[in-house]
Scaffold this motif. Structure first.
Motif, PDB file in Angstrom:
ATOM      1  N   ILE A   1       1.215   6.622  -6.940  1.00 43.99           N
ATOM      2  CA  ILE A   1       0.099   7.521  -7.258  1.00 43.99           C
ATOM      3  C   ILE A   1       0.528   8.973  -7.090  1.00 43.99           C
ATOM      4  O   ILE A   1       0.247   9.822  -7.940  1.00 43.99           O
ATOM      5  CB  ILE A   1      -1.129   7.191  -6.374  1.00 43.99           C
ATOM      6  CG1 ILE A   1      -1.742   5.864  -6.809  1.00 43.99           C
ATOM      7  CG2 ILE A   1      -2.166   8.299  -6.432  1.00 43.99           C
ATOM      8  CD1 ILE A   1      -2.827   5.342  -5.884  1.00 43.99           C
ATOM      9  N   LEU A   2       1.229   9.262  -6.001  1.00 45.57           N
ATOM     10  CA  LEU A   2       1.696  10.634  -5.777  1.00 45.57           C
ATOM     11  C   LEU A   2       2.722  11.051  -6.838  1.00 45.57           C
ATOM     12  O   LEU A   2       2.711  12.184  -7.311  1.00 45.57           O
ATOM     13  CB  LEU A   2       2.298  10.766  -4.379  1.00 45.57           C
ATOM     14  CG  LEU A   2       1.312  10.699  -3.216  1.00 45.57           C
ATOM     15  CD1 LEU A   2       2.070  10.680  -1.886  1.00 45.57           C
ATOM     16  CD2 LEU A   2       0.337  11.851  -3.262  1.00 45.57           C
TER      17      LEU A   2
ATOM     18  N   ILE B   1      -1.519  11.913  -9.530  1.00 47.40           N
ATOM     19  CA  ILE B   1      -2.954  11.620  -9.503  1.00 47.40           C
ATOM     20  C   ILE B   1      -3.514  12.115  -8.178  1.00 47.40           C
ATOM     21  O   ILE B   1      -3.031  11.750  -7.106  1.00 47.40           O
ATOM     22  CB  ILE B   1      -3.214  10.111  -9.660  1.00 47.40           C
ATOM     23  CG1 ILE B   1      -2.647   9.621 -10.987  1.00 47.40           C
ATOM     24  CG2 ILE B   1      -4.700   9.814  -9.547  1.00 47.40           C
ATOM     25  CD1 ILE B   1      -2.689   8.114 -11.139  1.00 47.40           C
ATOM     26  N   HIS B   2      -4.542  12.962  -8.274  1.00 45.81           N
ATOM     27  CA  HIS B   2      -5.183  13.504  -7.081  1.00 45.81           C
ATOM     28  C   HIS B   2      -6.680  13.321  -7.212  1.00 45.81           C
ATOM     29  O   HIS B   2      -7.248  13.483  -8.290  1.00 45.81           O
ATOM     30  CB  HIS B   2      -4.880  15.003  -6.918  1.00 45.81           C
ATOM     31  CG  HIS B   2      -3.433  15.305  -6.741  1.00 45.81           C
ATOM     32  ND1 HIS B   2      -2.783  15.112  -5.555  1.00 45.81           N
ATOM     33  CD2 HIS B   2      -2.494  15.778  -7.602  1.00 45.81           C
ATOM     34  CE1 HIS B   2      -1.524  15.444  -5.680  1.00 45.81           C
ATOM     35  NE2 HIS B   2      -1.316  15.861  -6.930  1.00 45.81           N
TER      36      HIS B   2
ATOM     37  N   ALA C   1       2.891  10.006  -9.889  1.00 49.17           N
ATOM     38  CA  ALA C   1       2.191  10.192 -11.155  1.00 49.17           C
ATOM     39  C   ALA C   1       1.339  11.454 -11.143  1.00 49.17           C
ATOM     40  O   ALA C   1       0.797  11.857 -12.172  1.00 49.17           O
ATOM     41  CB  ALA C   1       1.326   8.975 -11.465  1.00 49.17           C
TER      42      ALA C   1
ATOM     43  N   SER D   1       0.832  -1.210   0.000  1.00 44.49           N
ATOM     44  CA  SER D   1       0.000   0.000   0.000  1.00 44.49           C
ATOM     45  C   SER D   1       0.868   1.262   0.000  1.00 44.49           C
ATOM     46  O   SER D   1       0.524   2.260  -0.637  1.00 44.49           O
ATOM     47  CB  SER D   1      -0.975   0.003   1.182  1.00 44.49           C
ATOM     48  OG  SER D   1      -0.291   0.085   2.402  1.00 44.49           O
TER      49      SER D   1
ATOM     50  N   LEU E   1       2.172   1.627  -3.558  1.00 45.23           N
ATOM     51  CA  LEU E   1       1.079   2.104  -4.417  1.00 45.23           C
ATOM     52  C   LEU E   1       0.816   3.587  -4.188  1.00 45.23           C
ATOM     53  O   LEU E   1       0.667   4.358  -5.138  1.00 45.23           O
ATOM     54  CB  LEU E   1      -0.187   1.295  -4.142  1.00 45.23           C
ATOM     55  CG  LEU E   1      -1.436   1.710  -4.915  1.00 45.23           C
ATOM     56  CD1 LEU E   1      -1.238   1.516  -6.407  1.00 45.23           C
ATOM     57  CD2 LEU E   1      -2.636   0.931  -4.431  1.00 45.23           C
ATOM     58  N   ARG E   2       0.796   4.002  -2.943  1.00 46.55           N
ATOM     59  CA  ARG E   2       0.544   5.415  -2.624  1.00 46.55           C
ATOM     60  C   ARG E   2       1.643   6.303  -3.191  1.00 46.55           C
ATOM     61  O   ARG E   2       1.375   7.366  -3.761  1.00 46.55           O
ATOM     62  CB  ARG E   2       0.443   5.607  -1.111  1.00 46.55           C
ATOM     63  CG  ARG E   2       0.043   6.999  -0.708  1.00 46.55           C
ATOM     64  CD  ARG E   2      -0.174   7.093   0.807  1.00 46.55           C
ATOM     65  NE  ARG E   2      -0.804   8.313   1.199  1.00 46.55           N
ATOM     66  CZ  ARG E   2      -0.212   9.500   1.278  1.00 46.55           C
ATOM     67  NH1 ARG E   2       1.057   9.614   0.953  1.00 46.55           N
ATOM     68  NH2 ARG E   2      -0.879  10.566   1.662  1.00 46.55           N
TER      69      ARG E   2
END
Length: 143
Positions: free
Chosen positions: A117-118, A122-123, A120, A110, A113-114
């Protein structure tokens, strides 16, 4: 003996009376569990004397607790002895270690993954209450 002396007074209380028998059986069961917990074996005759009952009734009470899983033991009806079941501490420790490893793995995934995401960018944005009201007003004007 002490509980039986107090039972009559408790039965007079109109709010407590419907629950007295349940409470007394829970207290008794807890007492049986605590009595046996430090021992590997216990003599049912001594235990029956301590709990002011006979051996047959005590065996029945203990049988219910064993079937519930409250007491990890078995009853030797021939010798009238309650024997604790052997617990394999090594396998329990191994199971706990495997569980902790799975939890660590899940948390690590996790976190990775987090961070992906950060990275990339992505918000996820949540609409505030005011923005939702403005959006509804806009939609109502359009219709």
């Amino acid at each position: 003996k002490l509980l039986n002396e107090l039972k009559d007074n408790f039965l007079l209380d109109m709010y407590l009376a419907p629950h007295v028998n349940t409470l007394f059986s829970m207290i008794r069961n807890r007492g049986l569990i605590q009595y046996f917990s430090p021992y590997i074996s216990a003599d049912l005759h001594k235990m029956a004397d301590s709990f002011n009952t006979n051996v047959t009734n005590l065996e029945n009470e203990l049988m219910k607790l064993i079937l519930d899983g409250s007491i990890k033991a078995r009853i030797d009806s021939h010798k009238k002895v309650l024997l604790a079941q052997d617990v394999d501490h090594r396998s329990l420790t191994f199971e706990k270690a495997v569980d902790m490893a799975e939890l660590y793995n899940k948390r690590a995934r996790s976190i990775v993954l987090r961070s992906a995401i950060l990275k990339a960018g992505i918000h996820v944005k949540c609409n505030t209450r005011e923005n939702q009201d403005q959006q509804q007003n806009f939609n109502n004007m359009a219709h």
